[in-house]
Scaffold this motif. Structure first.
Motif, PDB file in Angstrom:
ATOM      1  N   PHE A  39      25.805 -43.187 -53.689  1.00 54.28           N
ATOM      2  CA  PHE A  39      25.260 -42.507 -54.850  1.00 54.28           C
ATOM      3  C   PHE A  39      24.628 -43.529 -55.786  1.00 54.28           C
ATOM      4  N   ALA A  40      23.463 -43.215 -56.345  1.00 57.82           N
ATOM      5  CA  ALA A  40      22.825 -44.083 -57.339  1.00 57.82           C
ATOM      6  C   ALA A  40      23.246 -43.641 -58.740  1.00 57.82           C
ATOM      7  N   TYR A  41      23.626 -44.594 -59.566  1.00 60.11           N
ATOM      8  CA  TYR A  41      23.969 -44.309 -60.957  1.00 60.11           C
ATOM      9  C   TYR A  41      22.765 -44.487 -61.868  1.00 60.11           C
ATOM     10  N   ALA A  42      21.735 -45.143 -61.339  1.00 57.98           N
ATOM     11  CA  ALA A  42      20.488 -45.395 -62.058  1.00 57.98           C
ATOM     12  C   ALA A  42      19.533 -46.015 -61.048  1.00 57.98           C
ATOM     13  N   CYS A  43      18.267 -46.153 -61.426  1.00 57.78           N
ATOM     14  CA  CYS A  43      17.329 -46.850 -60.554  1.00 57.78           C
ATOM     15  C   CYS A  43      16.133 -47.315 -61.367  1.00 57.78           C
ATOM     16  N   THR A  44      15.353 -48.183 -60.732  1.00 62.16           N
ATOM     17  CA  THR A  44      14.161 -48.745 -61.337  1.00 62.16           C
ATOM     18  C   THR A  44      12.994 -48.496 -60.404  1.00 62.16           C
ATOM     19  N   GLU A  63      23.844 -41.436 -71.494  1.00 59.43           N
ATOM     20  CA  GLU A  63      24.953 -42.312 -71.871  1.00 59.43           C
ATOM     21  C   GLU A  63      25.404 -43.243 -70.742  1.00 59.43           C
ATOM     22  N   PRO A  64      24.500 -44.060 -70.210  1.00 59.01           N
ATOM     23  CA  PRO A  64      24.901 -45.022 -69.172  1.00 59.01           C
ATOM     24  C   PRO A  64      25.732 -46.158 -69.768  1.00 59.01           C
ATOM     25  N   TRP A  65      26.469 -46.835 -68.922  1.00 57.86           N
ATOM     26  CA  TRP A  65      27.219 -48.015 -69.340  1.00 57.86           C
ATOM     27  C   TRP A  65      26.230 -49.123 -69.672  1.00 57.86           C
ATOM     28  N   ASP A  66      26.600 -49.991 -70.595  1.00 58.57           N
ATOM     29  CA  ASP A  66      25.749 -51.134 -70.939  1.00 58.57           C
ATOM     30  C   ASP A  66      25.458 -51.994 -69.711  1.00 58.57           C
ATOM     31  N   SER A  67      26.453 -52.165 -68.849  1.00 60.40           N
ATOM     32  CA  SER A  67      26.255 -52.989 -67.643  1.00 60.40           C
ATOM     33  C   SER A  67      25.231 -52.360 -66.701  1.00 60.40           C
ATOM     34  N   THR A  68      25.155 -51.041 -66.676  1.00 63.06           N
ATOM     35  CA  THR A  68      24.160 -50.362 -65.837  1.00 63.06           C
ATOM     36  C   THR A  68      22.761 -50.601 -66.391  1.00 63.06           C
ATOM     37  N   ILE A  69      22.605 -50.533 -67.690  1.00 64.56           N
ATOM     38  CA  ILE A  69      21.299 -50.794 -68.309  1.00 64.56           C
ATOM     39  C   ILE A  69      20.873 -52.230 -68.025  1.00 64.56           C
ATOM     40  N   LYS A  70      21.782 -53.176 -68.218  1.00 68.42           N
ATOM     41  CA  LYS A  70      21.453 -54.588 -67.965  1.00 68.42           C
ATOM     42  C   LYS A  70      21.076 -54.810 -66.506  1.00 68.42           C
ATOM     43  N   HIS A  71      21.778 -54.143 -65.591  1.00 69.55           N
ATOM     44  CA  HIS A  71      21.485 -54.258 -64.162  1.00 69.55           C
ATOM     45  C   HIS A  71      20.053 -53.801 -63.877  1.00 69.55           C
ATOM     46  N   TYR A 105      14.525 -59.148 -60.074  1.00 65.48           N
ATOM     47  CA  TYR A 105      15.721 -59.386 -59.273  1.00 65.48           C
ATOM     48  C   TYR A 105      16.024 -58.188 -58.386  1.00 65.48           C
ATOM     49  N   ASN A 106      16.484 -58.478 -57.170  1.00 58.79           N
ATOM     50  CA  ASN A 106      16.854 -57.430 -56.215  1.00 58.79           C
ATOM     51  C   ASN A 106      18.307 -57.596 -55.807  1.00 58.79           C
ATOM     52  N   HIS A 107      18.821 -56.614 -55.101  1.00 57.02           N
ATOM     53  CA  HIS A 107      20.171 -56.723 -54.538  1.00 57.02           C
ATOM     54  C   HIS A 107      20.132 -57.658 -53.344  1.00 57.02           C
ATOM     55  N   ILE A 108      21.213 -58.354 -53.110  1.00 52.72           N
ATOM     56  CA  ILE A 108      21.326 -59.211 -51.927  1.00 52.72           C
ATOM     57  C   ILE A 108      21.146 -58.328 -50.693  1.00 52.72           C
ATOM     58  N   ASP A 161      18.292 -56.851 -49.872  1.00 49.34           N
ATOM     59  CA  ASP A 161      17.091 -56.036 -49.992  1.00 49.34           C
ATOM     60  C   ASP A 161      15.913 -56.765 -49.348  1.00 49.34           C
ATOM     61  N   ALA A 162      14.906 -56.024 -49.022  1.00 45.76           N
ATOM     62  CA  ALA A 162      13.744 -56.584 -48.324  1.00 45.76           C
ATOM     63  C   ALA A 162      13.086 -57.713 -49.108  1.00 45.76           C
ATOM     64  N   HIS A 163      13.171 -57.679 -50.420  1.00 45.34           N
ATOM     65  CA  HIS A 163      12.482 -58.678 -51.228  1.00 45.34           C
ATOM     66  C   HIS A 163      13.433 -59.458 -52.121  1.00 45.34           C
ATOM     67  N   ASP A 164      14.642 -59.795 -51.587  1.00 46.48           N
ATOM     68  CA  ASP A 164      15.608 -60.514 -52.430  1.00 46.48           C
ATOM     69  C   ASP A 164      15.291 -61.983 -52.528  1.00 46.48           C
TER      70      ASP A 164
END
Length: 68
Positions: free
Chosen positions: A23-28, A44-52, A60-63, A65-68
């Protein structure tokens, strides 16, 4: 661009980015025709989710990911 929307709207946008069974909690998203970085959150997302997601806007990408 920050989008704070209903859970259903965020899920509709972000589900295509979540791995199967997850499940995605947010996306870009980039490339919506305006050259801007769009971040999608349910209300009302968590601050850590916004920063992510802000880190994704900075390139920056997730480890693994195609373009990490």
């Amino acid at each position: 661009v920050y989008h704070f929307v209903s859970f259903e709207e965020m899920s509709a946008v972000c589900s295509k980015y979540a791995p199967f069974g997850m499940f995605a909690y947010a996306c870009t998203e980039w490339g919506l025709g305006d050259g801007k970085c769009h971040m999608w959150f349910s209300k009302e997302p968590w601050d850590s989710t916004i920063k992510h997601e802000e880190q994704h806007c900075l390139g920056y990408n997730h480890i693994g990911d195609a373009h990490d």
